[in-house]
Every structure is written in structure tokens, then in C-alpha cells.
Motif scaffolding. Sequence first.
Motif, PDB file in Angstrom:
ATOM      1  N   LYS A   1       5.542  63.763  23.080  1.00 50.48           N
ATOM      2  CA  LYS A   1       6.727  62.937  23.190  1.00 50.48           C
ATOM      3  C   LYS A   1       6.321  61.472  23.027  1.00 50.48           C
ATOM      4  CE  LYS A   1       9.015  66.040  26.490  1.00 50.48           C
ATOM      5  NZ  LYS A   1       9.581  66.156  27.853  1.00 50.48           N
ATOM      6  N   ASP A   2       7.268  60.635  22.630  1.00 53.64           N
ATOM      7  CA  ASP A   2       6.960  59.220  22.408  1.00 53.64           C
ATOM      8  C   ASP A   2       6.333  58.572  23.644  1.00 53.64           C
ATOM      9  OD1 ASP A   2       7.864  59.316  19.835  1.00 53.64           O
ATOM     10  OD2 ASP A   2       9.807  58.387  20.242  1.00 53.64           O
ATOM     11  N   ALA A   3       6.852  58.918  24.820  1.00 50.45           N
ATOM     12  CA  ALA A   3       6.356  58.298  26.044  1.00 50.45           C
ATOM     13  C   ALA A   3       4.888  58.634  26.304  1.00 50.45           C
ATOM     14  CB  ALA A   3       7.203  58.726  27.239  1.00 50.45           C
TER      15      ALA A   3
ATOM     16  N   VAL B   1      12.197  48.774  15.961  1.00 53.67           N
ATOM     17  CA  VAL B   1      13.104  48.448  17.067  1.00 53.67           C
ATOM     18  C   VAL B   1      13.128  49.626  18.031  1.00 53.67           C
ATOM     19  CG1 VAL B   1      15.477  47.907  17.709  1.00 53.67           C
ATOM     20  CG2 VAL B   1      14.500  46.971  15.594  1.00 53.67           C
ATOM     21  N   GLY B   2      12.959  49.339  19.322  1.00 54.28           N
ATOM     22  CA  GLY B   2      12.962  50.380  20.336  1.00 54.28           C
ATOM     23  C   GLY B   2      14.302  50.482  21.042  1.00 54.28           C
ATOM     24  N   LYS B   3      14.302  51.141  22.198  1.00 58.07           N
ATOM     25  CA  LYS B   3      15.516  51.322  22.982  1.00 58.07           C
ATOM     26  C   LYS B   3      15.668  50.211  24.012  1.00 58.07           C
ATOM     27  CE  LYS B   3      15.233  56.387  22.629  1.00 58.07           C
ATOM     28  NZ  LYS B   3      15.119  57.658  23.404  1.00 58.07           N
ATOM     29  N   ARG B   4      16.897  49.923  24.378  1.00 61.83           N
ATOM     30  CA  ARG B   4      17.218  48.995  25.474  1.00 61.83           C
ATOM     31  C   ARG B   4      16.508  47.655  25.323  1.00 61.83           C
ATOM     32  NH1 ARG B   4      16.088  53.866  28.286  1.00 61.83           N
ATOM     33  NH2 ARG B   4      17.986  54.950  28.978  1.00 61.83           N
ATOM     34  N   GLY B   5      16.678  47.021  24.182  1.00 62.01           N
ATOM     35  CA  GLY B   5      16.147  45.682  23.994  1.00 62.01           C
ATOM     36  C   GLY B   5      14.633  45.600  23.920  1.00 62.01           C
ATOM     37  N   THR B   6      14.022  46.528  23.222  1.00 67.20           N
ATOM     38  CA  THR B   6      12.564  46.521  23.081  1.00 67.20           C
ATOM     39  C   THR B   6      12.174  46.671  21.614  1.00 67.20           C
ATOM     40  OG1 THR B   6      12.357  48.939  23.329  1.00 67.20           O
ATOM     41  CG2 THR B   6      12.281  47.606  25.347  1.00 67.20           C
TER      42      THR B   6
ATOM     43  N   VAL C   1       5.085  49.211  23.902  1.00 66.07           N
ATOM     44  CA  VAL C   1       6.496  48.823  23.988  1.00 66.07           C
ATOM     45  C   VAL C   1       6.584  47.421  24.575  1.00 66.07           C
ATOM     46  CG1 VAL C   1       8.771  49.427  24.885  1.00 66.07           C
ATOM     47  CG2 VAL C   1       7.132  51.239  24.310  1.00 66.07           C
ATOM     48  N   LEU C   2       7.288  46.542  23.869  1.00 66.38           N
ATOM     49  CA  LEU C   2       7.403  45.138  24.254  1.00 66.38           C
ATOM     50  C   LEU C   2       8.868  44.721  24.327  1.00 66.38           C
ATOM     51  CD1 LEU C   2       4.799  43.941  21.638  1.00 66.38           C
ATOM     52  CD2 LEU C   2       4.388  43.861  24.091  1.00 66.38           C
ATOM     53  N   PRO C   3       9.188  43.654  25.105  1.00 69.94           N
ATOM     54  CA  PRO C   3      10.552  43.124  25.091  1.00 69.94           C
ATOM     55  C   PRO C   3      10.904  42.633  23.685  1.00 69.94           C
ATOM     56  CG  PRO C   3       9.306  42.260  26.952  1.00 69.94           C
ATOM     57  CD  PRO C   3       8.321  42.963  26.079  1.00 69.94           C
TER      58      PRO C   3
END
Length: 327
Positions: free
Chosen positions: A81-83, A53-58, A90-92
Motif C-alpha cells: 500500500k502507498d502508506a 499531488v497527494g491527498k489533503r493538501g500534500t 509526503v510533504l505539505p
Amino acid sequence: MGDVLAGFQTVWEFDTDSMLIRFERGIRTPKLLQALGERRIPFEALSGVELAVGKRGTVVLRAVPRPGADPLMDAADGQLKDAYDPYRLVLPAERETLADYYAERIRESLGPEADLPAEAHLVTVPTPPLSFKAYDGKASFDGKAISFRWFWTGASSEKWKVGDQRFRIDELTGVEWRSPESRGSAGTAPREGAAKGGAAKDGTARNGIGRGSPKGGGHGHLRLLLRATENQPPGRPDQDPAAVVFGMGYGLVHQSLPFAAAVLEAVRASSPVPCAEGAPAPNRAAAPRRDPADIAERIRHLGELHTAGLLTDDEFSAKKAELLAEL
């Protein structure tokens, strides 16, 4: 597979034995990913795949490279860094089921040695010629040798004493890259594990600050690991002629990391021929002839160091003679 899975700033295109990772160009895409452009990742270069599970609904789908398979990740040694991670997609959140499906398909495609370190690099890196500006000098790589040309505004007196450097690939055992975005201040120790010809191996280094280091901290460096000194403890990067120091705006990740990876790839691909017993070691490749104006500027700077008491009369005379001999 023949399918395409598109995420934010990144697209994975699947083939039968590999996947092509493409990075979009745009203001939101990190410069490292833009610099890489696209990368072909054989499934045999992977040890697994993770879904979280990612950040902000991802949700985040991440392929896990085998140690030693990708020189870029070996050189980074866990500092990205992750980015900046080129293996993250990264997906919705609503596409989690689809992401899980592809994660399972990737697992089914892994090679029989997925749990073992790779014996050879399996992922390509940017090809030479490559160069970037560090704080105390310019680093260049032509595919055969790495050159460091010192900047009189940033290099320490120790580096000026020995002059510009040129190292052949067969003189190296690996590279040590310390991210310029490290949060530590000068004098902090970097991560253990300098990359030596492939997968990262344990090692110890110390980052210090001296006359030639950026004010406010030496937050990174690129050090070449030499065969001739592999059994000696490393010195401070700002004083080591086999290292360049990073600072604010110098040695950025998207410039210095691909450079380090290309050198690491070349080191591992090289097959140095050992000298016969009693035979002299091969001489270091000569540096190209310099511009007379550059020689004059360096002699002037040596004079300032001599006047300041940082060079003895003999050291000043010897170095001046060396520079004049290159005209």
C-alpha cells in the motif's frame, strides 16, 4: 548535497552518492516503516524520481528503485500500500517548489545505468536471525537455512505427514511473497512474478484453502522456490511444505516481508557449486533435535489424523518411527 528534507513520518538526508531515509517512530507511522528504521539508498539504486499531488493538501515525492536493486521491493512485487512504501516522502503542498528542486537534484545524481535492471542488490535488508509466526507454522532464518515448524492447530494434514522442514539457501532459487493484506478470498490467484534471486520474474501461483488454512480465507503466504521443483507447477500453499500461510494476525507485513527480503538477498548472494556428473546431490541439512514433549504432542496429533482416516496405517507407523528416531 548535505541537506535534509523532512516530511510526514519520514526524513530524507542527502549525501554526495546516496540518501539516508529515516522513519519516525509513533502511532501514525506504519509498522513496516518502524521495523525498517532507516535505509541507506545509493543513487545508483534508483531509476528516477516522481513528484505528484497527494491527498489533503500534500505533495508526494517518490524515488523509484531500479528492478533488482532492492530485495525488499523485489519481494513485495508491487503489493505494498502507498502508506507502506519506503520510497515515498509526503510533504505539505506549500513545499512543492522545494520538493521539485530536490527531485531535479536526485535526477542529476542518477547512475549511468539507471534505466537498466540492477545486476546485484544495492540496498541492504534486515540481517538474520529473523523469525515470524504464520497461521500454520513458525518460520525462522539463521542466515544459512530457513526452518518451518508446523503448528498442530493450523497446519494441514499434508504438512504434518512430511514433518517440520529445513531448507538450505543453496537449495532455493527465490521466494514468493503474497501480502497478508490481500483483499481476495481463498482460491484467488496472487500477482504474477515470484522473486527469483533478484528482480521479480513472471510466474504463476495459486492460493487455496484447505484443512490447515485460516477460516474465512488464506489471504497470503510465503513460499520458498526450490531448485528441485522449479519446473513443476506450484501446489496450494496450505499443502506445500515449502510454504507457510498467512491469516488474521499471522504473517503481518512488517514481519513477513523483511523476512522474505532477507532470504531473497541470501539466495542472490549465494553461489551454489554444481555437483559433478554422476555425484549424488548434497543432503539437506538435518533439523535440530526436538524437545521430547514436542515429539509426544506430534505423535498424539498423528494419532488423531489416523483415527480420522486421514493417515493410513503404514503412513502413521512410518511417521511415528521418524519422530521417535529424533529423541
